[in-house]
Design a protein around this motif. Sequence first.
Motif, mmCIF file in Angstrom:
data_model
loop_
_atom_site.group_PDB
_atom_site.id
_atom_site.type_symbol
_atom_site.label_atom_id
_atom_site.label_comp_id
_atom_site.label_asym_id
_atom_site.label_seq_id
_atom_site.Cartn_x
_atom_site.Cartn_y
_atom_site.Cartn_z
ATOM 1 N N SER A 1 -6.861 40.656 25.519
ATOM 2 C CA SER A 1 -7.576 39.590 24.823
ATOM 3 C C SER A 1 -7.641 38.326 25.672
ATOM 4 C CB SER A 1 -6.880 39.297 23.483
ATOM 5 O OG SER A 1 -7.515 38.236 22.809
ATOM 6 N N GLU A 2 -6.515 37.994 26.327
ATOM 7 C CA GLU A 2 -6.514 36.823 27.200
ATOM 8 C C GLU A 2 -7.443 37.006 28.390
ATOM 9 O OE1 GLU A 2 -3.315 34.155 29.794
ATOM 10 O OE2 GLU A 2 -2.649 35.880 28.591
ATOM 11 N N ARG B 1 -10.073 38.924 28.466
ATOM 12 C CA ARG B 1 -11.455 38.886 27.970
ATOM 13 C C ARG B 1 -11.917 37.441 27.758
ATOM 14 N NH1 ARG B 1 -12.231 41.540 22.270
ATOM 15 N NH2 ARG B 1 -10.940 39.717 21.808
ATOM 16 N N ASP B 2 -11.037 36.617 27.166
ATOM 17 C CA ASP B 2 -11.399 35.207 26.986
ATOM 18 C C ASP B 2 -11.582 34.511 28.327
ATOM 19 O OD1 ASP B 2 -11.195 35.660 24.291
ATOM 20 O OD2 ASP B 2 -9.159 34.859 24.111
ATOM 21 N N HIS B 3 -10.696 34.859 29.276
ATOM 22 C CA HIS B 3 -10.804 34.262 30.609
ATOM 23 C C HIS B 3 -12.103 34.684 31.284
ATOM 24 C CE1 HIS B 3 -9.150 32.306 34.119
ATOM 25 N NE2 HIS B 3 -9.388 33.369 34.857
ATOM 26 N N GLU B 4 -12.455 35.950 31.141
ATOM 27 C CA GLU B 4 -13.696 36.429 31.751
ATOM 28 C C GLU B 4 -14.915 35.812 31.074
ATOM 29 O OE1 GLU B 4 -15.934 40.697 32.667
ATOM 30 O OE2 GLU B 4 -14.012 40.636 31.625
ATOM 31 N N ARG B 5 -14.843 35.642 29.746
ATOM 32 C CA ARG B 5 -15.956 35.012 29.037
ATOM 33 C C ARG B 5 -16.138 33.569 29.498
ATOM 34 N NH1 ARG B 5 -14.093 35.388 24.254
ATOM 35 N NH2 ARG B 5 -14.934 37.462 23.807
ATOM 36 N N LEU B 6 -15.011 32.878 29.705
ATOM 37 C CA LEU B 6 -15.105 31.497 30.179
ATOM 38 C C LEU B 6 -15.726 31.436 31.567
ATOM 39 C CD1 LEU B 6 -14.428 28.479 29.940
ATOM 40 C CD2 LEU B 6 -12.148 29.012 30.813
ATOM 41 N N THR C 1 -17.694 33.656 32.912
ATOM 42 C CA THR C 1 -19.109 34.029 32.825
ATOM 43 C C THR C 1 -19.953 32.849 32.354
ATOM 44 O OG1 THR C 1 -18.494 36.312 32.331
ATOM 45 C CG2 THR C 1 -20.727 35.634 31.776
ATOM 46 N N THR C 2 -19.436 32.138 31.346
ATOM 47 C CA THR C 2 -20.163 30.969 30.849
ATOM 48 C C THR C 2 -20.314 29.908 31.928
ATOM 49 O OG1 THR C 2 -19.294 31.381 28.623
ATOM 50 C CG2 THR C 2 -20.177 29.191 29.075
ATOM 51 N N GLN C 3 -19.228 29.678 32.679
ATOM 52 C CA GLN C 3 -19.288 28.681 33.742
ATOM 53 C C GLN C 3 -20.234 29.111 34.865
ATOM 54 O OE1 GLN C 3 -15.156 28.401 34.690
ATOM 55 N NE2 GLN C 3 -14.737 26.817 33.169
ATOM 56 N N THR C 4 -20.276 30.420 35.143
ATOM 57 C CA THR C 4 -21.189 30.906 36.170
ATOM 58 C C THR C 4 -22.642 30.732 35.746
ATOM 59 O OG1 THR C 4 -19.535 32.541 36.857
ATOM 60 C CG2 THR C 4 -21.806 32.908 37.564
#
Length: 395
Positions: free
Chosen positions: A151-152, A154-159, A161-164
Amino acid sequence: MTSRRVPPPLMDAVLVVVALLDVWVNVTPAEPFRLGFALAGASALALRRRMPLLVFLITLPAVALNDAIFAGLAALYTLASLSRRRILLVLCALAFTLCDMISLPSPVFDLTKPATLITLGYTAATAAAPVFLGQLVQTRRDLSLRLAEISEARDHERLLTTQTVLAKERAQLAREMHDVVSHQVSLIAVRAGALQVGTRDPEVRDAASTIRRLSVQTLDELRHMVSVLRASGGRPAELTPQPSLADLRRLVDGSGIEAELHTDLPSDENPPQPGTEPPGNGTCPEPTGGTREPDGLPPTVQRAIYRTVQEALTNVRKHAPGATATVRVRRDGGAVRVTVTNTAPTRPALPLPSAHYGLVGLRQRAELLGGTFDSGPTEDGGYALRLELPDQDLR
């Protein structure tokens, strides 16, 4: 709704009290020898978390000498919930069964009698129950940890991805402003200058001068905004469109694992803040989109180093939970060597699908730059990735 767990010291105290009650019910004070072993086994439960195997061995004499077996069952459950050695657990369960079957100091163990076989099966089932329950609790605990890590991650990857995506949108906006708006404003400034020189009317000349001056000022501000857009978003993010050695420290610190960075290469640790005025005449030159080159290191080499460290730390997080990593980047003659090693995992990793495309991409990137890349397990059960690149841009 959060679950409320009983504090470990309180749980240990409750188990000790229950074990003492078991001794009080099953052992008489007229038998001081048996009573001493029973009290020792019950009291040892206070140390069951720190020394589970020793506590279990202390409870075995009490199981063999009398019917107070609660302490032995509690110690066996604790050992099963903390140990991953299956053979040891089987041996401990057999030892508990044998101690519970015999009756010291006068053992009676006749397997020819059906009643003895029935008692043996019942005792073996009694010993197996805390072992299975302890293993179930251990599996549930490991699964909870892995789910929390997933879960951590996934949240890190989502962050990231959003920043990219935001960085790409800023870069696209900067490109549109440069290619379209700046071009049109430049044409306005040129036409206004031509009108200022060619006209004889003072009012028209004054108006053309004002238009040209405002156009030049607007063009300078647009160029400054373009530079800010291309630079913004890169500081808090680990993944920028063009990462460099200046981003390496933030990548390691934000990897989500315990990692150390050792490098002898200089890097720009303090890039200019977005929105600050550059030195000089107040105008902002047109950004080139390149990166700063520490000590002449080409941008392509910097990006290759960054991507290698990024992929290595991602693999440690996915496939070696609980491991620590060490990143070493150094310059040796005409080559730059990068080594990322991690220790052996402290917890079993869930079988996640992987096609090893990340390592293949790193090897291809190294070959395109005239370098080498290899990876493999280490002698201590960890893993190592090694990259060697020439410090010259071969594009």
